[in-house]
Structures are given as structure tokens and as C-alpha cells.
Motif scaffolding. Structure first.
Motif, PDB file in Angstrom:
ATOM      1  N   TRP A  93       6.648  12.950  12.427  1.00  6.74           N
ATOM      2  CA  TRP A  93       6.600  11.489  12.476  1.00  6.74           C
ATOM      3  C   TRP A  93       5.206  10.964  12.795  1.00  6.74           C
ATOM      4  O   TRP A  93       4.837   9.885  12.358  1.00  6.74           O
ATOM      5  N   ILE A  94       4.453  11.679  13.578  1.00  2.00           N
ATOM      6  CA  ILE A  94       3.097  11.235  13.902  1.00  2.00           C
ATOM      7  C   ILE A  94       2.256  11.178  12.635  1.00  2.00           C
ATOM      8  O   ILE A  94       1.523  10.211  12.396  1.00  2.00           O
ATOM      9  N   ALA A  95       2.365  12.212  11.796  1.00  2.00           N
ATOM     10  CA  ALA A  95       1.605  12.232  10.548  1.00  2.00           C
ATOM     11  C   ALA A  95       2.116  11.159   9.577  1.00  2.00           C
ATOM     12  O   ALA A  95       1.326  10.520   8.873  1.00  2.00           O
ATOM     13  N   VAL A  96       3.440  10.960   9.531  1.00  2.00           N
ATOM     14  CA  VAL A  96       4.007   9.924   8.669  1.00  2.00           C
ATOM     15  C   VAL A  96       3.476   8.557   9.077  1.00  2.00           C
ATOM     16  O   VAL A  96       3.074   7.735   8.232  1.00  2.00           O
ATOM     17  N   LYS A  97       3.474   8.314  10.383  1.00  2.00           N
ATOM     18  CA  LYS A  97       2.981   7.030  10.879  1.00  2.00           C
ATOM     19  C   LYS A  97       1.527   6.815  10.483  1.00  2.00           C
ATOM     20  O   LYS A  97       1.125   5.707  10.105  1.00  2.00           O
ATOM     21  N   ALA A  98       0.721   7.863  10.546  1.00  2.00           N
ATOM     22  CA  ALA A  98      -0.685   7.751  10.176  1.00  2.00           C
ATOM     23  C   ALA A  98      -0.849   7.392   8.698  1.00  2.00           C
ATOM     24  O   ALA A  98      -1.705   6.574   8.331  1.00  2.00           O
ATOM     25  N   VAL A  99      -0.028   7.994   7.828  1.00  2.00           N
ATOM     26  CA  VAL A  99      -0.086   7.685   6.402  1.00  2.00           C
ATOM     27  C   VAL A  99       0.313   6.228   6.144  1.00  2.00           C
ATOM     28  O   VAL A  99      -0.352   5.508   5.378  1.00  2.00           O
ATOM     29  N   LEU A 100       1.400   5.773   6.784  1.00  2.00           N
ATOM     30  CA  LEU A 100       1.850   4.405   6.594  1.00  2.00           C
ATOM     31  C   LEU A 100       0.829   3.404   7.126  1.00  2.00           C
ATOM     32  O   LEU A 100       0.610   2.343   6.527  1.00  2.00           O
ATOM     33  N   ASP A 101       0.215   3.749   8.268  1.00  2.00           N
ATOM     34  CA  ASP A 101      -0.796   2.851   8.836  1.00  2.00           C
ATOM     35  C   ASP A 101      -1.970   2.672   7.887  1.00  2.00           C
ATOM     36  O   ASP A 101      -2.398   1.550   7.594  1.00  2.00           O
ATOM     37  N   SER A 102      -2.503   3.778   7.400  1.00  2.00           N
ATOM     38  CA  SER A 102      -3.699   3.698   6.550  1.00  2.00           C
ATOM     39  C   SER A 102      -3.385   3.122   5.179  1.00  2.00           C
ATOM     40  O   SER A 102      -4.207   2.420   4.581  1.00  2.00           O
ATOM     41  N   GLY A 103      -2.175   3.412   4.671  1.00  2.00           N
ATOM     42  CA  GLY A 103      -1.830   2.981   3.321  1.00  2.00           C
ATOM     43  C   GLY A 103      -1.261   1.582   3.226  1.00  2.00           C
ATOM     44  O   GLY A 103      -1.236   1.003   2.132  1.00  2.00           O
ATOM     45  N   LEU A 104      -0.806   1.004   4.358  1.00  2.00           N
ATOM     46  CA  LEU A 104      -0.195  -0.328   4.289  1.00  2.00           C
ATOM     47  C   LEU A 104      -0.240  -1.081   5.613  1.00  2.00           C
ATOM     48  O   LEU A 104      -0.694  -2.222   5.671  1.00  2.00           O
ATOM     49  N   TYR A 105       0.226  -0.444   6.705  1.00  2.00           N
ATOM     50  CA  TYR A 105       0.531  -1.199   7.914  1.00  2.00           C
ATOM     51  C   TYR A 105      -0.693  -1.804   8.593  1.00  2.00           C
ATOM     52  O   TYR A 105      -0.597  -2.882   9.191  1.00  2.00           O
ATOM     53  N   SER A 106      -1.847  -1.165   8.535  1.00  2.00           N
ATOM     54  CA  SER A 106      -3.039  -1.752   9.158  1.00  2.00           C
ATOM     55  C   SER A 106      -3.413  -3.052   8.462  1.00  2.00           C
ATOM     56  O   SER A 106      -3.701  -4.068   9.123  1.00  2.00           O
ATOM     57  N   ALA A 107      -3.413  -3.038   7.134  1.00  2.05           N
ATOM     58  CA  ALA A 107      -3.703  -4.262   6.380  1.00  2.05           C
ATOM     59  C   ALA A 107      -2.627  -5.311   6.611  1.00  2.05           C
ATOM     60  O   ALA A 107      -2.914  -6.512   6.759  1.00  2.05           O
ATOM     61  N   LEU A 108      -1.366  -4.857   6.682  1.00  2.00           N
ATOM     62  CA  LEU A 108      -0.255  -5.777   6.895  1.00  2.00           C
ATOM     63  C   LEU A 108      -0.356  -6.443   8.268  1.00  2.00           C
ATOM     64  O   LEU A 108      -0.097  -7.648   8.416  1.00  2.00           O
ATOM     65  N   HIS A 109      -0.742  -5.678   9.278  1.00  2.00           N
ATOM     66  CA  HIS A 109      -0.918  -6.228  10.622  1.00  2.00           C
ATOM     67  C   HIS A 109      -1.918  -7.376  10.602  1.00  2.00           C
ATOM     68  O   HIS A 109      -1.673  -8.459  11.167  1.00  2.00           O
ATOM     69  N   ASP A 110      -3.058  -7.167   9.962  1.00  2.00           N
ATOM     70  CA  ASP A 110      -4.092  -8.201   9.954  1.00  2.00           C
ATOM     71  C   ASP A 110      -3.625  -9.448   9.212  1.00  2.00           C
ATOM     72  O   ASP A 110      -3.913 -10.583   9.622  1.00  2.00           O
ATOM     73  N   LEU A 111      -2.880  -9.267   8.128  1.00  2.00           N
ATOM     74  CA  LEU A 111      -2.395 -10.412   7.361  1.00  2.00           C
ATOM     75  C   LEU A 111      -1.398 -11.238   8.160  1.00  2.00           C
ATOM     76  O   LEU A 111      -1.404 -12.469   8.109  1.00  2.00           O
ATOM     77  N   VAL A 112      -0.520 -10.566   8.899  1.00  2.00           N
ATOM     78  CA  VAL A 112       0.451 -11.282   9.725  1.00  2.00           C
ATOM     79  C   VAL A 112      -0.232 -11.942  10.917  1.00  2.00           C
ATOM     80  O   VAL A 112       0.006 -13.114  11.232  1.00  2.00           O
ATOM     81  N   ALA A 113      -1.101 -11.187  11.607  1.00  2.00           N
ATOM     82  CA  ALA A 113      -1.779 -11.711  12.794  1.00  2.00           C
ATOM     83  C   ALA A 113      -2.660 -12.912  12.469  1.00  2.00           C
ATOM     84  O   ALA A 113      -2.822 -13.815  13.296  1.00  2.00           O
ATOM     85  N   ASN A 114      -3.201 -12.939  11.272  1.00  2.00           N
ATOM     86  CA  ASN A 114      -4.062 -14.047  10.856  1.00  2.00           C
ATOM     87  C   ASN A 114      -3.299 -15.148  10.130  1.00  2.00           C
ATOM     88  O   ASN A 114      -3.903 -15.996   9.463  1.00  2.00           O
ATOM     89  N   HIS A 115      -1.961 -15.113  10.246  1.00  2.00           N
ATOM     90  CA  HIS A 115      -1.085 -16.157   9.710  1.00  2.00           C
ATOM     91  C   HIS A 115      -1.171 -16.267   8.185  1.00  2.00           C
ATOM     92  O   HIS A 115      -0.960 -17.341   7.630  1.00  2.00           O
ATOM     93  N   ARG A 116      -1.450 -15.149   7.517  1.00  2.00           N
ATOM     94  CA  ARG A 116      -1.444 -15.145   6.064  1.00  2.00           C
ATOM     95  C   ARG A 116      -0.052 -14.838   5.512  1.00  2.00           C
ATOM     96  O   ARG A 116       0.257 -15.152   4.374  1.00  2.00           O
ATOM     97  N   ILE A 117       0.772 -14.169   6.322  1.00  2.00           N
ATOM     98  CA  ILE A 117       2.178 -13.918   5.991  1.00  2.00           C
ATOM     99  C   ILE A 117       3.021 -14.639   7.031  1.00  2.00           C
ATOM    100  O   ILE A 117       2.852 -14.418   8.232  1.00  2.00           O
ATOM    101  N   ARG A 118       3.949 -15.500   6.567  1.00  4.59           N
ATOM    102  CA  ARG A 118       4.710 -16.329   7.509  1.00  4.59           C
ATOM    103  C   ARG A 118       5.977 -15.628   7.996  1.00  4.59           C
ATOM    104  O   ARG A 118       6.279 -15.641   9.182  1.00  4.59           O
ATOM    105  N   TYR A 119       6.750 -15.054   7.073  1.00  4.74           N
ATOM    106  CA  TYR A 119       8.007 -14.415   7.448  1.00  4.74           C
ATOM    107  C   TYR A 119       8.090 -13.040   6.791  1.00  4.74           C
ATOM    108  O   TYR A 119       7.502 -12.795   5.738  1.00  4.74           O
ATOM    109  N   GLY A 120       8.847 -12.149   7.413  1.00  2.00           N
ATOM    110  CA  GLY A 120       9.059 -10.839   6.824  1.00  2.00           C
ATOM    111  C   GLY A 120      10.190 -10.100   7.504  1.00  2.00           C
ATOM    112  O   GLY A 120      10.569 -10.408   8.637  1.00  2.00           O
ATOM    113  N   LEU A 121      10.754  -9.124   6.796  1.00  2.00           N
ATOM    114  CA  LEU A 121      11.864  -8.334   7.328  1.00  2.00           C
ATOM    115  C   LEU A 121      11.743  -6.901   6.833  1.00  2.00           C
ATOM    116  O   LEU A 121      11.511  -6.658   5.651  1.00  2.00           O
TER     117      LEU A 121
END
Length: 465
Positions: free
Chosen positions: A304-332
């Protein structure tokens, strides 16, 4: 002065209620703040959590019964009157109320493709009626002749935390994909079909045609054979989702549907994601982001640690910044319950324990044995785990009341049908320690299988299916 700081601001006759206290408003920054300034604070809070279109009226004071002045006193206030000076007169024993001014409802509205026959069940407005099958996995499919349990009444829960991604885990068969599809449908500024018309009504809720571009990913499409294939397939499905969304909304965002920056695969598709969302925001629209089967990589790969690293680099880090900067309003994000074991550990405390320490409603979900799969990683801080919260318990699956209502509509005997379901379908049991109640949820697939068996060979089958 201490009592004044506890004064609450109440938006009347509204659900959800954007309750605030004085300490959360501009009054604490400006001693000369007026009731009009306070009204603006409430208006902004209301706009964050609701899209009902209502406006916030002028404030008035409602003083508690133990105030030494007249009982039930309602004090009108001037919009330019300073808040703190007026509150000193009431010794802080009051609430500031704001009436809701609801928008005028048009005399004629296009009818939705279904009738709400009770608080819980919808049936087709015209044409033949049928029981949903396993192939009916989207909201549009349900509207195509199905008798279905109405989950639209829970949409408002997902407007309570704008600029957050909410997370729900339920077993297969509990309607995860269908509910995500429903949320996407009612946020989509270009829905798959136009049969819904401009507005549609559920009880007292009026949903305007949404103003969001919708991006949906399905992690069941990922190749989880190895970490390398996970990384490559994540980039592929992200690129394809952005490319398709760009074409879908090109007229709205005034873009070339075949723009090479979007249509051509790139090593890092998060760049295309950021470009698309920036273009949508610049055109005046919001973004709804959803992930179906988000737990699939964790179920398929043990590290799971390695899976999390792949998801972070491939999507979640960018997604975090978009949500934190109010570029994405809602999500599930929706997925299956999984519990850590010795073979698939994670390097951080699960968010379940963290939410308890912050005083969130405490529930015990037997299926997960109090160890829900952490979704955090780079999403920590912008995602809320709602899987075990009391208000979210009935969002997926079927409650006793829903089963009885469905049985009453289809079989004309709801209680007997529920008794038969209890014998054949094992529920999820949630014991809530705050509300002190026990909530049972049954899978849609289990309940509908029982219903199909009841209908086979009966006189009801020909009239319903």
C-alpha cells in the motif's frame, strides 16, 4: 463580552443551515462592522454550501426567554447599525436571524421523467415500468422506465463542504456507481440527456441546471498487474478523461475540441488536467471530480505504501493543489471497505482515529472493524472520510423504510416484503454512539433479487415489467 462571542447566526427555514458564531465573521476583525457586513458573511457561507438560489434577508434579533426584557422579543435592526453595540444591549442572550427569500418558482416547469410517489420511491411518468437490473448502473438508466429508490434527497449533504473531496466506502451491490452517477448528473452543465428540463423538484428542494464540468475516473479500468502498469494506466485513463471532457465542453469553454495540447498523450497527464480545469474556471464554470472504485489498486496490490506513492505522483498531488486552490468545488471518491493487515500496511494513522480526536460523530462499521482504508497521502487536508458518519449511512444501500416503501409500491405489502428480505439478505450494521441507534443497510442487489423472485409467475409481473 464572553456571552457576545457565543451569539449565533441562523438562516431560517433552510437545510442545510449555515450556522455561524460571531467569532467566525468580520465582526471580530472590525469593531465597527454593521449588520449589513454580517449579512454578507452569511450570504457567502450560504453560497458555499447551497445552490438553491435563495437570497438572505435583513437581520433581526431573537432574544432568549431568560433575557430580562420582554419575552419572545424580536428586535429589528438597521443595516448600518454596529453589531457589537447592539449586542451589548441584550447581554449576549440572543441569536441573529436572517430570513430566506426564496426565488420565484416558474408557473410552468418541464416535468422530470418520473413521478415521486412517496418520500422514497420514484416511478416512470410514462411508458412501461420495470425493476432495475444489474445493467442499470447510471441515473439516466434508472430514469428509463425503472421503479427506483429516491436517493436525490441526499444530494445536499455533498454541498456542505465545498472545495473538499468526500469519500464513501460501501461493499459491492450498494449502489456506489449509481450514486456517483447521480451526483455527476445533477452537477453537469451538459448532462447526457436533456429530458430533465431546466429545473426539477424533489419535495422542497429545487435544483437549477448545474454549472459544473464533470470529470469522472474509474479505477476499475486500471491495470494493477504491477506498480509499473498501475502508473502507466493511471496516466492513460486520466488523459482519456480530460480529452473526452474537453471535447464535451468545448462549446461552453470556447475551445478547439481537437486542441493538440489535450488530444495528444503526454508523459504527465496531470498537466492536461490542470490546463482543462483552468480553462473551465476561466469560462465561469465550476468542476465536479469523481473517482469510482478508488480502492481497487489497494485491493489488487499488497504494497500500500508503494501504491499510495504511485497515486500521489500520478494524480493526487495535482488534485490536492486544485482543490486547495478552489479550482475544484465538489468531488466524491467511492470504493470498497478494506482493512489493513500484516501484508498491506500503510505508513500513516488512519483518518478514522484522526476524525474521532476532532470530535466528529463516532460510529462503528462492523464490516471495516474500525480500520477503514486510508485514502489520504497527498489528499490529506482536502478530503473528508464520510464512510462512518451518521448522516451518510443511508446514502447507499437500502434501509428498512426504503425496502418497505418499495414493497408497498410494487407488491402492495411493504412489511411482509421487508420480513422476507431480512431472512435472505445480510445487512451492514452500524451502531452509532452519539445518536444511540442501530442502522441497518441492505444491498440493492440482494433486495432486488428478492423482489424479482416475488414477481416471477405473479400477476404483478406483466403489469410492472
Amino acid at each position: 463580552m464572553v456571552q457576545i462571542l457565543m451569539v449565533g447566526l441562523v438562516l431560517e427555514d433552510h437545510d442545510p443551515n449555515p450556522f455561524l458564531v460571531i467569532t467566525e465573521t468580520s465582526v471580530m476583525e472590525d469593531a465597527d462592522a454593521t449588520f449589513e457586513d454580517l449579512r454578507e458573511d452569511v450570504r457567502r457561507k450560504h453560497a458555499q454550501i447551497c445552490s438553491c438560489g435563495a437570497t438572505v434577508g435583513p437581520a433581526y434579533l431573537l432574544v432568549s426567554d431568560d433575557y430580562s426584557g420582554p419575552r419572545g422579543y424580536k428586535g429589528s435592526v438597521g443595516s448600518g447599525e454596529r453589531v457589537l453595540w447592539r449586542l451589548l444591549d441584550t447581554v449576549g442572550k440572543c441569536q441573529i436571524h436572517f430570513p430566506v427569500i426564496k426565488p420565484r418558482i416558474p408557473d410552468e416547469l418541464p416535468e422530470p421523467p418520473f413521478n415521486i410517489v412517496s418520500e422514497l420511491i420514484c416511478i416512470p411518468r410514462t411508458g412501461p415500468q420495470r425493476i432495475p437490473s444489474l445493467a442499470d448502473r447510471t441515473f439516466e438508466a434508472l430514469c428509463n422506465g425503472c421503479v427506483f429508490v429516491d436517493k436525490l434527497r441526499f444530494i445536499h449533504l455533498f454541498h456542505c463542504a465545498p472545495h473538499k473531496l468526500e469519500v464513501l466506502r460501501r461493499p459491492s451491490g450498494f449502489g456506489r456507481t449509481t450514486f456517483l452517477s447521480t451526483l455527476a448528473y445533477f452537477h453537469d452543465l451538459v448532462p447526457p440527456t436533456d429530458s430533465r428540463g431546466i429545473q426539477f423538484r424533489h419535495n422542497t428542494w429545487w435544483w437549477d441546471r448545474a454549472s459544473s464540468a464533470v470529470l469522472l475516473l474509474d479505477f476499475a479500468q486500471l491495470d494493477c498487474s504491477s506498480l509499473e502498469t498501475l502508473d502507466a494506466s493511471l496516466n492513460r485513463i486520466l488523459h482519456e478523461a480530460v480529452r473526452d471532457a474537453w471535447k464535451k465542453y468545448s462549446d461552453k469553454i470556447m475551445a478547439d475540441p481537437n486542441d493538440e495540447l489535450i488530444s495528444t498523450p503526454v508523459p504527465d497527464a496531470t498537466v492536461q488536467l490542470q490546463h482543462f480545469i483552468t480553462r473551465v474556471n476561466d469560462a465561469g464554470y465550476e468542476v465536479f471530480f469523481g473517482i469510482d472504485n478508488y480502492t481497487e489498486p489497494f485491493a489488487r496490490l499488497h504494497d500500500w505504501i508503494a501504491v499510495k506513492a504511485v497515486l500521489d505522483s500520478g494524480l493526487y498531488s495535482a488534485l490536492h493543489d486544485l482543490v486547495a486552490n478552489h479550482r475544484i468545488r465538489y468531488g466524491l471518491l467511492v470504493g470498497s471497505p478494506l482493512a489493513p493487515s500484516a501484508n498491506n500496511t500503510i505508513d500513516e494513522t488512519c483518518d478514522y482515529a484522526e476524525s474521532h480526536s476532532e470530535g466528529c460523530p463516532c460510529t462503528v462499521m462492523d464490516l471495516e472493524e474500525e480500520f477503514p482504508l486510508p485514502f489520504a497521502g497527498a489528499l490529506r487536508g482536502v478530503a473528508d472520510d464520510c464512510s462512518n458518519l451518521h448522516d451518510y449511512a443511508p446514502v447507499m444501500g437500502m434501509s428498512q423504510a426504503e425496502i418497505e416503501a418499495l414493497g408497498e409500491v410494487v407488491l402492495k405489502d411493504g412489511q411482509q416484503f421487508y420480513e422476507e428480505v431480512k431472512k435472505k439478505v445480510d445487512p451492514i450494521v452500524r451502531k452509532d454512539l452519539v445518536y444511540r441507534d442501530t442502522l441497518l443497510s441492505y444491498s440493492f442487489t440482494g433486495v432486488l433479487s428478492c423482489l424479482q423472485l416475488k414477481l416471477e409467475g405473479s400477476s404483478l409481473q406483466s403489469s410492472l415489467l
